[in-house]
Design a protein around this motif. Structure first.
Motif: not given
Length: 113
Positions: A11-12, A15, A41, A69-70, A72-73, A76
């Motif tokens: 999903a990106g 992380l 994750i 942004a990391m 914020e993942r 969420a």
């Protein structure tokens, strides 16, 4: 049909996260780790804070490497907390999650992947 599990990095960018329970509620760090892992994750460590450490009212998501942004993942997925950027390459993770009372109040009680 079997449930498909998320793969870290699908999903990106990958992380890496560590999860710490500051509330004293047993099993909360494991619950947070499972929740994050189910979202793809990579949780490399989870633990409870040592006796005498400060208990947090609200969850802190501390970005150690990368951008907000990391964090914020992670936020969420957890649906609580605030993101703070505090670079610290000695931690060897991208994000440190310090679970607080807000997560304890919302944590899924029947979460058993």
């Amino acid at each position: 049909m079997p449930q498909a599990f998320a793969i870290p990095g699908d999903a990106g960018p990958a992380l890496t996260v560590e999860v710490m329970n500051t509330t004293g509620k047993t099993g909360l760090a494991r619950t947070g780790a499972r929740l994050l892992r189910s979202a793809g994750i990579d949780v490399v460590n989870y633990f409870s804070s040592a006796t005498g450490d400060r208990m947090l009212d609200s969850t802190r998501i501390v970005v150690r490497r990368g951008t907000a942004a990391m964090g914020e993942r992670v936020r969420a997925v957890l649906q609580v907390g605030r993101v703070v950027v505090q670079p610290d390459s000695s931690r060897l993770v991208d994000v440190s999650v310090q679970l607080g009372a807000d997560f304890a109040a919302r944590a899924p009680l029947d979460f058993h992947p």
